[in-house]
Write an enzyme that holds these catalytic residues in place. Structure first.
Site, PDB file in Angstrom:
ATOM      1  N   HIS A 189      -6.326  -7.203  -0.415  1.00  0.00           N
ATOM      2  CA  HIS A 189      -6.452  -5.759  -0.653  1.00  0.00           C
ATOM      3  C   HIS A 189      -5.704  -5.379  -1.935  1.00  0.00           C
ATOM      4  O   HIS A 189      -4.650  -5.935  -2.224  1.00  0.00           O
ATOM      5  CB  HIS A 189      -5.873  -4.984   0.537  1.00  0.00           C
ATOM      6  CG  HIS A 189      -6.495  -5.357   1.849  1.00  0.00           C
ATOM      7  ND1 HIS A 189      -5.873  -6.189   2.762  1.00  0.00           N
ATOM      8  CD2 HIS A 189      -7.690  -5.044   2.383  1.00  0.00           C
ATOM      9  CE1 HIS A 189      -6.674  -6.352   3.821  1.00  0.00           C
ATOM     10  NE2 HIS A 189      -7.773  -5.667   3.615  1.00  0.00           N
ATOM     11  N   HIS A 231       0.814  -1.226   0.000  1.00  0.00           N
ATOM     12  CA  HIS A 231       0.000   0.000   0.000  1.00  0.00           C
ATOM     13  C   HIS A 231       0.853   1.284   0.000  1.00  0.00           C
ATOM     14  O   HIS A 231       0.330   2.364  -0.257  1.00  0.00           O
ATOM     15  CB  HIS A 231      -0.929   0.052   1.222  1.00  0.00           C
ATOM     16  CG  HIS A 231      -1.973  -1.032   1.225  1.00  0.00           C
ATOM     17  ND1 HIS A 231      -2.823  -1.241   0.167  1.00  0.00           N
ATOM     18  CD2 HIS A 231      -2.285  -1.981   2.165  1.00  0.00           C
ATOM     19  CE1 HIS A 231      -3.624  -2.275   0.448  1.00  0.00           C
ATOM     20  NE2 HIS A 231      -3.312  -2.738   1.644  1.00  0.00           N
ATOM     21  N   ASP A 263      -4.359 -12.869   3.287  1.00  0.00           N
ATOM     22  CA  ASP A 263      -5.601 -12.429   3.914  1.00  0.00           C
ATOM     23  C   ASP A 263      -6.833 -12.653   3.033  1.00  0.00           C
ATOM     24  O   ASP A 263      -7.941 -12.273   3.415  1.00  0.00           O
ATOM     25  CB  ASP A 263      -5.503 -10.961   4.368  1.00  0.00           C
ATOM     26  CG  ASP A 263      -4.806 -10.068   3.364  1.00  0.00           C
ATOM     27  OD1 ASP A 263      -4.568 -10.524   2.225  1.00  0.00           O
ATOM     28  OD2 ASP A 263      -4.501  -8.910   3.694  1.00  0.00           O
ATOM     29  N   ASP A 314      -2.809 -10.525  -2.467  1.00  0.00           N
ATOM     30  CA  ASP A 314      -3.344 -10.055  -1.186  1.00  0.00           C
ATOM     31  C   ASP A 314      -4.832  -9.700  -1.366  1.00  0.00           C
ATOM     32  O   ASP A 314      -5.255  -9.313  -2.452  1.00  0.00           O
ATOM     33  CB  ASP A 314      -2.549  -8.815  -0.753  1.00  0.00           C
ATOM     34  CG  ASP A 314      -2.844  -8.368   0.674  1.00  0.00           C
ATOM     35  OD1 ASP A 314      -2.022  -8.674   1.558  1.00  0.00           O
ATOM     36  OD2 ASP A 314      -3.872  -7.703   0.894  1.00  0.00           O
TER      37      ASP A 314
HETATM   38 ZN    ZN Z   1      -4.014  -7.179   2.784  1.00  0.00          ZN
END
Ligand code: ZN
Length: 319
Positions: free
Chosen positions: A166, A126, A251, A164
């Site tokens: 995200h 991120h 995740d 991931d």
């Molecule tokens: Zn993540």
């Protein structure tokens, strides 16, 4: 040729404070699970990384970003954005984190290992070129991809595969205008951080070198795996990497508290296999996989072990 395992005790020293999901115990849970499997453990080549230098980090980040992370704790800050808390050793840990991804690149490029897994925290995907974000200080994978291109003449093109849960907004942004780094993210959508729609495909010279596969919450693992396999096949038609990096967040696992997807350990094994097959066809099997998310302490160790075992089996079979 073996699989390298890059790790450093400082990855446990980045203290995010009580109740934070990106906690130091993630590192120990993974290391314990790997050590527990004696056969796997003895097959791995352990590597202790060094700190990434300022210059190497700044190939992916602005000098202002570097300075902010460097000075934050001394300046009395305890967080760099809403979710990104820090402690006294966070700056050092973040340099060793980027250094870990770099050590993985060196190991596979110098023939010490066929592929590598980096048990790293803080995570990186991120973090944008300009700022820390979402538990991430520096973008480990982006720093290492730039490093590989700058350091090794054999590396023109790098593929970054981000599974991931995200969206890897930071990595996408850093390479959005570049044709030489293909960024592929498969993630829950809509979900944090909000980006990663199908329409985001790169810009300028980088147009077509970004691919996003948004996945709806509660999609079956079968369906998600099919989407993943089709995407890798698609990417392979037009892009031939010299190195493959994985932003390996776990995740999207069925048991993870921070996502609502349904992958299980076997699914990560088969996705690892797909990447390994591709890499062995196009770049001598060179894969560097770096830990990103994964927040269920009861399952994370086993899931990572399945992934590393699949990386190692390949390396063993090809030795
Ligand atoms: Zn993540």
């Amino acid at each position: 040729m073996k699989t390298a395992l890059v790790h450093h005790p400082i990855y446990e020293k980045h203290d995010t404070g009580p109740g934070h999901p990106e906690m130091p115990q993630r590192y120990t849970a993974v290391m314990d699970a790997l050590r527990e499997d004696e056969r796997l453990w003895s097959s791995l080549t352990e590597i202790t990384p060094e700190k990434a230098s300022k210059g190497v980090v700044q190939a992916a980040h602005t000098p202002q970003h570097f300075k902010m992370v460097e000075n934050a704790f001394a300046d009395g800050l305890d967080r760099l954005d809403m979710d990104t808390t820090i402690s006294m050793e966070s700056f050092d840990a973040s340099l060793f984190a980027a250094g870990g991804a770099i050590a993985g690149v060196d190991a596979v490029m110098q023939g010490e290992a066929e592929n590598a897994f980096v048990v790293v925290r803080p995570p990186g995907h991120h973090a944008t070129a300009e700022r820390p974000m979402g538990f991430c200080l520096f973008n480990n994978v982006a720093v290492a991809a730039k490093y590989a291109q700058n350091k090794y003449k054999e590396v023109d093109r790098v593929a970054v595969i981000d599974w991931d849960v995200h969206h890897g907004n930071g990595t996408q942004g850093i390479f959005y205008n570049e044709a030489s780094v293909f960024f592929f993210s498969m993630h829950q959508y809509p979900w944090y951080p909000g980006t990663g729609s199908r329409g985001e495909t790169g810009h300028g010279r980088g147009l077509g070198a970004t691919m996003n596969i948004p996945v709806k919450a509660h999609t079956s693992a079968e369906e998600q795996k099919r989407m993943f396999e089709a995407a890798i096949e698609d990417i392979g038609k037009n892009f031939r990497p010299d190195l493959v990096m994985i932003s390996a967040g776990f995740d999207a696992h069925l048991t993870d508290p921070l996502g609502q997807l349904r992958l299980e350990d076997d699914d990560y094994v088969s996705m690892t296999g797909v990447i390994k097959d591709w890499a062995s066809q196009v770049c001598g099997g060179r894969v560097v996989s770096c830990l990103e998310g994964g927040y269920n302490l009861d399952t994370l160790g086993q899931t990572v072990k399945s992934h590393v075992r699949e990386l190692a089996v390949i390396a063993e079979a090809r030795a």
